[in-house]
Design an enzyme around this catalytic site. Sequence first.
Site, PDB file in Angstrom:
ATOM      1  N   LYS A 187      69.543  83.133 -36.667  1.00  0.00           N
ATOM      2  CA  LYS A 187      69.928  84.427 -36.089  1.00  0.00           C
ATOM      3  C   LYS A 187      71.381  84.787 -36.392  1.00  0.00           C
ATOM      4  CE  LYS A 187      69.311  83.588 -31.745  1.00  0.00           C
ATOM      5  NZ  LYS A 187      68.931  82.180 -31.755  1.00  0.00           N
TER       6      LYS A 187
ATOM      7  N   ARG B  51      67.673  86.627 -23.312  1.00  0.00           N
ATOM      8  CA  ARG B  51      67.167  85.283 -23.550  1.00  0.00           C
ATOM      9  C   ARG B  51      66.108  84.886 -22.532  1.00  0.00           C
ATOM     10  NH1 ARG B  51      71.152  82.915 -26.800  1.00  0.00           N
ATOM     11  NH2 ARG B  51      70.825  80.735 -27.333  1.00  0.00           N
TER      12      ARG B  51
ATOM     13  N   ARG C 284      73.864  70.675 -38.838  1.00  0.00           N
ATOM     14  CA  ARG C 284      74.826  71.787 -38.968  1.00  0.00           C
ATOM     15  C   ARG C 284      76.252  71.298 -38.709  1.00  0.00           C
ATOM     16  NH1 ARG C 284      73.811  77.216 -35.672  1.00  0.00           N
ATOM     17  NH2 ARG C 284      73.831  75.893 -33.810  1.00  0.00           N
TER      18      ARG C 284
ATOM     19  N   ARG D 105      79.077  71.211 -33.538  1.00  0.00           N
ATOM     20  CA  ARG D 105      79.121  71.909 -32.255  1.00  0.00           C
ATOM     21  C   ARG D 105      78.679  70.934 -31.176  1.00  0.00           C
ATOM     22  NH1 ARG D 105      76.061  77.696 -32.555  1.00  0.00           N
ATOM     23  NH2 ARG D 105      75.219  76.968 -30.570  1.00  0.00           N
TER      24      ARG D 105
ATOM     25  N   ARG E 160      67.998  72.607 -25.760  1.00  0.00           N
ATOM     26  CA  ARG E 160      68.056  74.045 -26.034  1.00  0.00           C
ATOM     27  C   ARG E 160      66.714  74.558 -26.557  1.00  0.00           C
ATOM     28  NH1 ARG E 160      72.440  73.600 -30.151  1.00  0.00           N
ATOM     29  NH2 ARG E 160      72.187  75.805 -30.607  1.00  0.00           N
TER      30      ARG E 160
HETATM   31  P1  ADP Z   1      71.651  79.099 -30.234  1.00  0.00           P
HETATM   32  O1  ADP Z   1      70.845  80.365 -30.277  1.00  0.00           O
HETATM   33  O2  ADP Z   1      71.763  78.444 -31.558  1.00  0.00           O
HETATM   34  O3  ADP Z   1      71.299  78.175 -29.105  1.00  0.00           O
HETATM   35  P2  ADP Z   1      73.981  80.534 -29.292  1.00  0.00           P
HETATM   36  O4  ADP Z   1      75.277  80.412 -29.976  1.00  0.00           O
HETATM   37  O5  ADP Z   1      73.271  81.849 -29.319  1.00  0.00           O
HETATM   38  O6  ADP Z   1      73.136  79.396 -29.930  1.00  0.00           O
HETATM   39  O7  ADP Z   1      74.130  80.122 -27.754  1.00  0.00           O
HETATM   40  C1  ADP Z   1      74.814  78.965 -27.355  1.00  0.00           C
HETATM   41  C2  ADP Z   1      74.788  78.819 -25.820  1.00  0.00           C
HETATM   42  O8  ADP Z   1      75.425  79.965 -25.204  1.00  0.00           O
HETATM   43  C3  ADP Z   1      73.414  78.777 -25.168  1.00  0.00           C
HETATM   44  O9  ADP Z   1      72.843  77.491 -25.211  1.00  0.00           O
HETATM   45  C4  ADP Z   1      73.752  79.226 -23.731  1.00  0.00           C
HETATM   46  O10 ADP Z   1      74.361  78.192 -22.990  1.00  0.00           O
HETATM   47  C5  ADP Z   1      74.799  80.295 -23.951  1.00  0.00           C
HETATM   48  N1  ADP Z   1      74.180  81.632 -24.058  1.00  0.00           N
HETATM   49  C6  ADP Z   1      74.182  82.438 -25.160  1.00  0.00           C
HETATM   50  N2  ADP Z   1      73.520  83.594 -24.912  1.00  0.00           N
HETATM   51  C7  ADP Z   1      73.069  83.511 -23.631  1.00  0.00           C
HETATM   52  C8  ADP Z   1      72.310  84.360 -22.774  1.00  0.00           C
HETATM   53  N3  ADP Z   1      71.849  85.552 -23.186  1.00  0.00           N
HETATM   54  N4  ADP Z   1      72.037  83.930 -21.514  1.00  0.00           N
HETATM   55  C9  ADP Z   1      72.480  82.762 -21.072  1.00  0.00           C
HETATM   56  N5  ADP Z   1      73.191  81.902 -21.820  1.00  0.00           N
HETATM   57  C10 ADP Z   1      73.490  82.256 -23.074  1.00  0.00           C
END
Ligand code: ADP
Length: 216
Positions: A13, A85, A124, A157, A168
């Site tokens: 994404k 999400r 990654r 990360r 996750r």
């Molecule tokens: P990925 O999609 O690879 O897990 P992201 O960088 O999008 O990584 O998100 C990393 C973290 O940020 C998530 O695991 C969560 O803790 C937090 N996060 C991101 N977007 C949201 C959201 N919409 N609601 C709640 N937590 C979020």
Amino acid sequence: MIVILLGAPGSGKGTQSRILSAKYGFKHLATGDIFRSEIAAKTTLGLKAAEYVKSGKLVPDDTVTEMVAGKLEGAEKCLLDGFPRNLAQAHALAPLLSRQGEAIDLVIFMNLPKKEALKRLTSRRVCGSCGEVFNFISRPPKTEGKCDQCGGNLTQREDDTEATADKRLMVFEDLTRPLVVYYKAEQVFQEVDASQSLEEVTKNLCAVIDSSRALR
Ligand code: ADP
Ligand code: ZN
């Protein structure tokens, strides 16, 4: 035009959002990126989010929604990467858009098998200086541990370790996957196979966006 990219962690994404935003002029709203930079800058929001992000849990809905509301204001062309999400966030998003005369035009699900997602996440590596993303299996840097772009050190990360990445992916299955069904019913839904090459996925995403733009 408001576009939502849905997909498991590791589905690409973030990478694809950056490419699409540059091509179409979208504002790229990546909630994970925002949290990471707030955490690094030790802001109030960052301190609130840190424990959740580190352990692979979702940041509480009200915190995320409030942050997104501010960023969405006035944005007419926006690519949402990482929000909504879960169903509560999806329900909160609709009125945020309608108050400024916008609506969701397109939801694209980047579909990737869980096993492949886990492999991509744990391999990654990210540049600590410029943020460039590498992968020691599919896109290794020229010099081990160093960024091709700026020479910065590559690190993993904190949430890409096997245990947290796995967590996750579980959160995705439980909370985010229901959005696939939800948006399918809203008839703005398209699916793209995220297991193909980066270029192939970009091509397919562009085709979906172009045909949706033609309908507007
Ligand atoms: P990925 O999609 O690879 O897990 P992201 O960088 O999008 O990584 O998100 C990393 C973290 O940020 C998530 O695991 C969560 O803790 C937090 N996060 C991101 N977007 C949201 C959201 N919409 N609601 C709640 N937590 C979020
Ligand atoms: Zn770099």
